[in-house]
Motif scaffolding. Sequence first.
Motif, PDB file in Angstrom:
ATOM      1  N   ARG A  31       0.836  -1.204   0.000  1.00 40.52           N
ATOM      2  CA  ARG A  31       0.000   0.000   0.000  1.00 40.52           C
ATOM      3  C   ARG A  31       0.865   1.247   0.000  1.00 40.52           C
ATOM      4  NH1 ARG A  31      -3.975   2.992  -1.521  1.00 40.52           N
ATOM      5  NH2 ARG A  31      -5.175   4.054   0.092  1.00 40.52           N
ATOM      6  N   ALA A  32       1.984   1.192   0.727  1.00 37.51           N
ATOM      7  CA  ALA A  32       2.902   2.332   0.766  1.00 37.51           C
ATOM      8  C   ALA A  32       3.516   2.581  -0.615  1.00 37.51           C
ATOM      9  CB  ALA A  32       4.000   2.077   1.794  1.00 37.51           C
ATOM     10  N   PHE A  33       3.900   1.504  -1.318  1.00 37.26           N
ATOM     11  CA  PHE A  33       4.461   1.667  -2.665  1.00 37.26           C
ATOM     12  C   PHE A  33       3.421   2.243  -3.626  1.00 37.26           C
ATOM     13  CE2 PHE A  33       7.349  -2.073  -1.417  1.00 37.26           C
ATOM     14  CZ  PHE A  33       8.360  -1.214  -1.004  1.00 37.26           C
ATOM     15  N   ASN A  34       2.179   1.800  -3.488  1.00 35.86           N
ATOM     16  CA  ASN A  34       1.106   2.341  -4.335  1.00 35.86           C
ATOM     17  C   ASN A  34       0.921   3.839  -4.105  1.00 35.86           C
ATOM     18  OD1 ASN A  34       0.531  -0.110  -5.531  1.00 35.86           O
ATOM     19  ND2 ASN A  34      -1.045  -0.672  -4.039  1.00 35.86           N
ATOM     20  N   LEU A  35       1.016   4.239  -2.848  1.00 35.11           N
ATOM     21  CA  LEU A  35       0.881   5.664  -2.528  1.00 35.11           C
ATOM     22  C   LEU A  35       2.042   6.467  -3.105  1.00 35.11           C
ATOM     23  CD1 LEU A  35      -0.363   5.443   1.180  1.00 35.11           C
ATOM     24  CD2 LEU A  35      -1.609   6.442  -0.748  1.00 35.11           C
ATOM     25  N   PHE A  36       3.227   5.852  -3.138  1.00 34.24           N
ATOM     26  CA  PHE A  36       4.385   6.520  -3.737  1.00 34.24           C
ATOM     27  C   PHE A  36       4.127   6.787  -5.220  1.00 34.24           C
ATOM     28  CE2 PHE A  36       8.559   5.893  -5.942  1.00 34.24           C
ATOM     29  CZ  PHE A  36       9.087   7.134  -5.610  1.00 34.24           C
ATOM     30  N   MET A  37       3.573   5.801  -5.916  1.00 31.62           N
ATOM     31  CA  MET A  37       3.262   5.978  -7.338  1.00 31.62           C
ATOM     32  C   MET A  37       2.167   7.016  -7.533  1.00 31.62           C
ATOM     33  SD  MET A  37       5.493   4.140  -8.650  1.00 31.62           S
ATOM     34  CE  MET A  37       4.976   4.451 -10.336  1.00 31.62           C
ATOM     35  N   ARG A  38       1.168   6.974  -6.640  1.00 27.94           N
ATOM     36  CA  ARG A  38       0.073   7.956  -6.720  1.00 27.94           C
ATOM     37  C   ARG A  38       0.603   9.371  -6.494  1.00 27.94           C
ATOM     38  NH1 ARG A  38      -5.126   7.936  -2.575  1.00 27.94           N
ATOM     39  NH2 ARG A  38      -5.658  10.143  -2.824  1.00 27.94           N
ATOM     40  N   MET A  39       1.567   9.479  -5.612  1.00 26.78           N
ATOM     41  CA  MET A  39       2.191  10.770  -5.337  1.00 26.78           C
ATOM     42  C   MET A  39       2.883  11.319  -6.591  1.00 26.78           C
ATOM     43  SD  MET A  39       5.241  11.413  -2.579  1.00 26.78           S
ATOM     44  CE  MET A  39       6.317  12.836  -2.677  1.00 26.78           C
ATOM     45  N   LYS A  40       3.625  10.457  -7.274  1.00 26.12           N
ATOM     46  CA  LYS A  40       4.319  10.885  -8.499  1.00 26.12           C
ATOM     47  C   LYS A  40       3.329  11.233  -9.600  1.00 26.12           C
ATOM     48  CE  LYS A  40       8.266   9.419  -9.692  1.00 26.12           C
ATOM     49  NZ  LYS A  40       9.387   8.631 -10.224  1.00 26.12           N
ATOM     50  N   ASP A  41       2.256  10.438  -9.688  1.00 24.96           N
ATOM     51  CA  ASP A  41       1.218  10.726 -10.693  1.00 24.96           C
ATOM     52  C   ASP A  41       0.546  12.068 -10.417  1.00 24.96           C
ATOM     53  OD1 ASP A  41       1.762   8.342 -11.933  1.00 24.96           O
ATOM     54  OD2 ASP A  41       0.098   7.250 -10.986  1.00 24.96           O
ATOM     55  N   GLY A  42       0.539  12.440  -9.137  1.00 23.90           N
ATOM     56  CA  GLY A  42      -0.064  13.728  -8.762  1.00 23.90           C
ATOM     57  C   GLY A  42       0.853  14.908  -8.993  1.00 23.90           C
ATOM     58  N   GLY A  43       2.036  14.669  -9.526  1.00 21.83           N
ATOM     59  CA  GLY A  43       2.944  15.763  -9.873  1.00 21.83           C
ATOM     60  C   GLY A  43       3.964  16.108  -8.805  1.00 21.83           C
ATOM     61  N   PHE A  44       4.090  15.250  -7.775  1.00 22.08           N
ATOM     62  CA  PHE A  44       5.048  15.517  -6.697  1.00 22.08           C
ATOM     63  C   PHE A  44       6.254  14.602  -6.834  1.00 22.08           C
ATOM     64  CE2 PHE A  44       1.000  16.792  -4.687  1.00 22.08           C
ATOM     65  CZ  PHE A  44       1.320  18.110  -4.366  1.00 22.08           C
ATOM     66  N   GLU A  45       7.428  15.213  -6.931  1.00 20.10           N
ATOM     67  CA  GLU A  45       8.654  14.440  -6.933  1.00 20.10           C
ATOM     68  C   GLU A  45       9.027  14.093  -5.495  1.00 20.10           C
ATOM     69  OE1 GLU A  45      10.446  13.133  -9.428  1.00 20.10           O
ATOM     70  OE2 GLU A  45       8.779  13.827 -10.698  1.00 20.10           O
ATOM     71  N   PRO A  46       9.610  12.940  -5.253  1.00 18.13           N
ATOM     72  CA  PRO A  46       9.994  12.573  -3.889  1.00 18.13           C
ATOM     73  C   PRO A  46      11.062  13.512  -3.346  1.00 18.13           C
ATOM     74  CG  PRO A  46      10.893  11.012  -5.480  1.00 18.13           C
ATOM     75  CD  PRO A  46       9.942  11.886  -6.236  1.00 18.13           C
ATOM     76  N   ASP A  47      10.986  13.794  -2.059  1.00 18.79           N
ATOM     77  CA  ASP A  47      12.010  14.594  -1.391  1.00 18.79           C
ATOM     78  C   ASP A  47      12.743  13.709  -0.385  1.00 18.79           C
ATOM     79  OD1 ASP A  47      10.195  14.264   0.638  1.00 18.79           O
ATOM     80  OD2 ASP A  47       9.648  16.379   0.804  1.00 18.79           O
TER      81      ASP A  47
END
Length: 543
Positions: free
Chosen positions: A435-451
């Motif tokens: 679920r955490a990995f899915n949220l990471f992908m959803r975050m990137k799809d939402g236009g946010f790069e990881p910090d």
Amino acid sequence: HSVPEIIKMYVSKGLLVQARTFFEKCQVHGGLSSKTYAAIMDVYAEKGLYAEAEVVFHAKRDRGREKRDVVEYTVMIKAYGKGKRYRKAFSIFKAMRNSGTWPNECTYNSLIQMFAGGNLVDWAKKVLNQMREAGLKPHYQTYSAIIASYVRQGRLADAVRTFQQMEGEGVKANEVVYGALINGFAEAGRTEEALHYYRKLEDRGIRANRIVLTSLLKGYSKRGYIEGAKVIYESLKKFDGGPDIVASNIMISLYAYFGIVSEAEVIFNNLRQKGQADGATYAVMMKLYQTMGLLNESTELAEEMRQSGLLTDQVSFGRVIAYHAANGQLADCGKLLHEMLARKIMPNMKTFNVLFKILNKGGIPRESLQQLKMSYQERKPYAREAVITCVFSVGGLHAFALESCKAFMTGAVPLDRFAYNVAIYAYGACGQTDRAFNLFMRMKDGGFEPDIVTYNYLVDCYGRANIVEGVKWIYSLMKYHKIEASESLYNAIVNAYRNAKRPDLAKLVSREKRSLFESNRYSVSDIEGEYEQYSESDIERQH
């Protein structure tokens, strides 16, 4: 029954429509005097129903009685004051004079006391000067209201000037006026000035009441004058019922400050036996026991406080959460926070500062803590929910964390990067790494790069899921300067390798980390210094 009495019966039952209908019928028949109009308006004024009073005030009068009496204007001013419509009150006051109806002493005194009660003391002083110019003499209640307003705003010099003006005009002060000045100086820690007005009160032959003595006790407490405080406290025992809870809490706080456990316990046990001990009482005793190293006694009091139903508001919950946080009891903090939210009590700013300290003690990375603090200070959507979710997670209360997480993940407002980071952390911490990995992908799809915060939590998920290649990927990004090197991320990578059963790699990264950061080690005290604990001064502010 008279017309005002009948209208009062309607109003007391909330039948405002019927009251107005009855008034209008009476108007048709005519014959209502100015005194009757004023009495009807006063019925509404007492309830703060200024709009209904306005209807009566502006109602058409019998021919020859169009001019409104001074009493009507005075009651209308009162109605506006009760409804906190101060500008309207001042406006009608000016209209009164323009219409040729001159205010009397009652009008001026009502207006001044109204402004002073609403902390519009400069307006009150302006009207007071106009009253004097009109040749009218203010009474002591008027001066008392202005002095008390100055004191509430901390304008003690203005309060003293008004007191001197009052004395100069031959208006004698009573215990209320002296009490306001004594309390103001005591609150400011200016005990000598407080004593000066206490002596003036005694010289006038006025017996100090319980409020005055409690204010003086507060002044002694602020300066740490324990012997003087004892004398005042003994004087309070001569009143029926003895010292009240405020005075008793102040005395306990003073004994706690000097570490005098036995004397504090005598007062506390007396209050407890009478069922008078409140949340403030328990908080001071808990802190005293904690300071003296009596942790078992302190913990027992915290539980007794909860069992006694004394956790009823933001302050009481905040105090007990702060106590458990100071002892490192993070799970207890989370349970209390959940109970608090279940009662629909949202933590205040001071409690959130304690929550940040809990996160620091719970090992949240420095960058994550800074990100959460910034989001909270900027009042971003879901910032409070994100902080609360993290507190549940560091306390090991994962069911509460996911419940809190789902609340903002399914909200209508788009998520910010910090919210995604918290969600990744919460799901990863409870073992739901997919679920955490899915949220990471959803975050990137939402236009946010990881910090750096994202990578901290993501590498932890890789370690928990035994995905060594994922840990190596993030390590390589940092090693080859694709992302900034961070001690917190090094720590996360070391822990991830250990969780993935690769102690050899963990050892290599740990050695590299030491060579980079040994000379410039970050101290958690840098963060802890930002957060203040609940202290005895909270007790005085509460009361």
